[in-house]
Write an enzyme that holds these catalytic residues in place. Structure first.
Site, short mmCIF file in Angstrom:
data_model
loop_
_atom_site.label_atom_id
_atom_site.label_comp_id
_atom_site.label_asym_id
_atom_site.label_seq_id
_atom_site.Cartn_x
_atom_site.Cartn_y
_atom_site.Cartn_z
N GLU A 180 0.83 -1.21 0.00
CA GLU A 180 0.00 0.00 0.00
C GLU A 180 0.86 1.26 0.00
OE1 GLU A 180 -2.95 0.11 3.08
OE2 GLU A 180 -3.24 2.26 2.87
N LYS A 182 1.88 5.29 -0.03
CA LYS A 182 1.42 6.58 0.51
C LYS A 182 2.60 7.54 0.37
CE LYS A 182 -0.74 8.63 4.61
NZ LYS A 182 -1.12 8.46 6.03
N HIS A 219 -4.57 8.23 -0.35
CA HIS A 219 -3.12 8.32 -0.54
C HIS A 219 -2.79 8.84 -1.94
CE1 HIS A 219 -2.46 5.08 2.83
NE2 HIS A 219 -3.14 6.15 3.24
N ASP A 256 -8.74 10.66 5.87
CA ASP A 256 -9.52 9.42 6.04
C ASP A 256 -11.02 9.68 6.09
OD1 ASP A 256 -7.45 7.51 6.01
OD2 ASP A 256 -6.92 8.02 8.07
C1 GLT Z 1 -3.23 3.11 8.81
C2 GLT Z 1 -3.10 3.68 7.43
C3 GLT Z 1 -3.86 2.93 6.42
C4 GLT Z 1 -3.35 1.53 6.24
C5 GLT Z 1 -3.56 0.67 7.41
C6 GLT Z 1 -2.87 -0.64 7.19
S1 GLT Z 1 -3.18 1.41 8.90
O1 GLT Z 1 -4.44 3.50 9.38
O2 GLT Z 1 -3.52 5.04 7.44
O3 GLT Z 1 -3.87 3.57 5.19
O4 GLT Z 1 -4.11 0.94 5.22
O5 GLT Z 1 -1.65 -0.76 7.84
MN MN Z 2 -5.13 2.29 3.89
MN MN Z 3 -5.44 8.01 5.75
MN MN Z 4 -4.42 5.66 5.09
#
Ligand code: GLT
Ligand code: MN
Ligand code: MN
Ligand code: MN
Length: 373
Positions: A180, A182, A219, A256
């Site tokens: 993932e 970011k 992200h 978020d």
């Molecule tokens: C955290 C982050 C998320 C991730 C999670 C997995 S934890 O909250 O902001 O984007 O997906 O580790």
């Molecule tokens: Mn996430």
């Molecule tokens: Mn986030």
């Molecule tokens: Mn996140």
């Protein structure tokens, strides 16, 4: 209508509905909700499954006996409420030991601890039936590039991932890893900040076939990118193993926001992409209820996330059935496919002068989303 069903494959992280509303400037505003309570409530609301970090369920300092008891009770709740755990992940960012990274820490001792922790999280995931293992390298980054050569960091990242795919293969787990990306937060700069950089990195791994991506809407937006194009590239490479659905305004902190709550058009095109492509993985919500909310607000948040997805999905269906939209699209396609071959001034001018009717099309989509069609 718009009542979520398990076959819609909606999932939530324990850390999402369980989020206590802390931010860098303020303390928790909500009590802890027990994982077994989250299971019961998500099931009542029509979710398919729940996901977790190792430490969302088992505290980092639990004894083996405590761990086994917690897992046993959690599994009983999953059974009782018919909820699946399709994905697990590992927390490699909260504990101070990871302050300068986990898999990319300059300290071999920290990297060893991190890889072993990830393996144990994989074992836990397998025990719960998960076939997707997400790795969000939140701390895999830097403020001081003098302290760590980013080429070394990438090499350590690669070695760690190779060890993790070996662990999966040696144990015969039907598990795949989803990385993932970011761009920043909590680090100043996080390594491999976008889906594109992750995809290129994956090709350098020993078992690239076991590793894909877990794009997150927020992200991509934090990187100033279009999440739809990021996800499309992952699909094009057959690397969309999982997806984190939420929302985010450009040029702000990591928000978020509830899925589909801010960018209506962007969300519509994302749902359209997922549905049209036949993506059959979980629709995983990775967002936080507003800090203003109590527990009732938390369940409104969960319910709203799923209802919104279904509402966007309904809009996608209407898009495909709307006579006027389809007629404009057909006109555009006909123009593009039947326009003249370019073999001289006259045909060049034909193309130069042609209007593409995208204004008309875009307005129709806008009106569809505004409930006018
Ligand atoms: C955290 C982050 C998320 C991730 C999670 C997995 S934890 O909250 O902001 O984007 O997906 O580790
Ligand atoms: Mn996430
Ligand atoms: Mn986030
Ligand atoms: Mn996140």
């Amino acid at each position: 209508r718009f009542v979520p069903q398990p076959e819609d494959r909606f999932t939530f992280g324990l850390w999402t509905v369980g989020n206590r509303g802390r931010d860098p400037f303020g303390d928790a505003v909500r009590p802890t909700i027990a994982p077994t309570t989250i299971v019961r409530e998500l099931s009542r609301l029509g979710a398919y499954g729940v996901t977790l970090h190792d430490n969302d369920l088992v505290p980092i300092d639990a004894t083996p006996a405590e761990r086994d008891r917690i897992v046993r009770e959690f599994k009983a709740a999953l059974d009782d409420h018919h909820l699946a755990v399709p994905m697990v992940t590992v927390n490699l960012f909260y504990d101070p030991v990871f302050k300068d990274g986990a898999l990319t820490s300059a300290a071999p001792a920290v990297r060893r601890f991190a890889v072993d922790k990830a393996k144990r999280a994989m074992d836990l995931g397998h025990e719960l039936g998960a076939t997707i293992f997400v790795l969000w390298g939140g701390r895999e980054g830097a403020e001081v590039d003098a302290a760590k050569d980013p080429r070394d960091a990438l090499r350590w990242y690669r070695e760690s991932l190779n060890e993790l795919t070996d662990h999966i293969i040696r144990n015969g787990y039907p598990m795949r890893i989803a990385l993932e990306p970011k761009p920043n937060e909590p680090r100043s700069d996080i390594y491999l900040p976008t889906v594109g950089s992750m995809l290129a990195f994956i090709q350098t791994l020993d078992h690239a076939e076991r590793v894909g991506v877990n794009p997150e809407v927020a992200h991509a937006k934090m990187a100033g990118l279009n999440p739809v194009h990021e996800v499309a590239q992952a699909i094009d490479q057959q690397k969309l193993f999982h997806i984190d659905l939420n929302d985010q305004r450009i040029a702000r902190f990591d928000q978020d926001l509830r899925f589909g709550s801010d960018d209506l058009k962007g969300t519509f095109y994302l749902v359209k992409l997922l549905e049209d492509s036949g993506y059959d993985g979980p629709r995983h919500f990775d967002a936080h209820p507003y800090r203003t909310e109590d527990i009732e607000g938390v369940w409104q948040f969960a319910r709203g996330s799923m209802r919104s997805y279904l509402a966007y999905r309904e809009k996608v269906r209407r898009f495909h059935q709307d006579g006027e939209i389809q007629a404009v699209l057909a006109r555009i396609q006909k123009l593009h496919s039947e326009g003249p071959a370019i073999d001289g001034e006259a045909s060049l001018n034909w193309w130069r002068e042609r209007g593409y009717a995208y204004e008309e099309l875009d307005q129709l989509v806008t009106e569809l989303l505004l409930g006018m069609r």
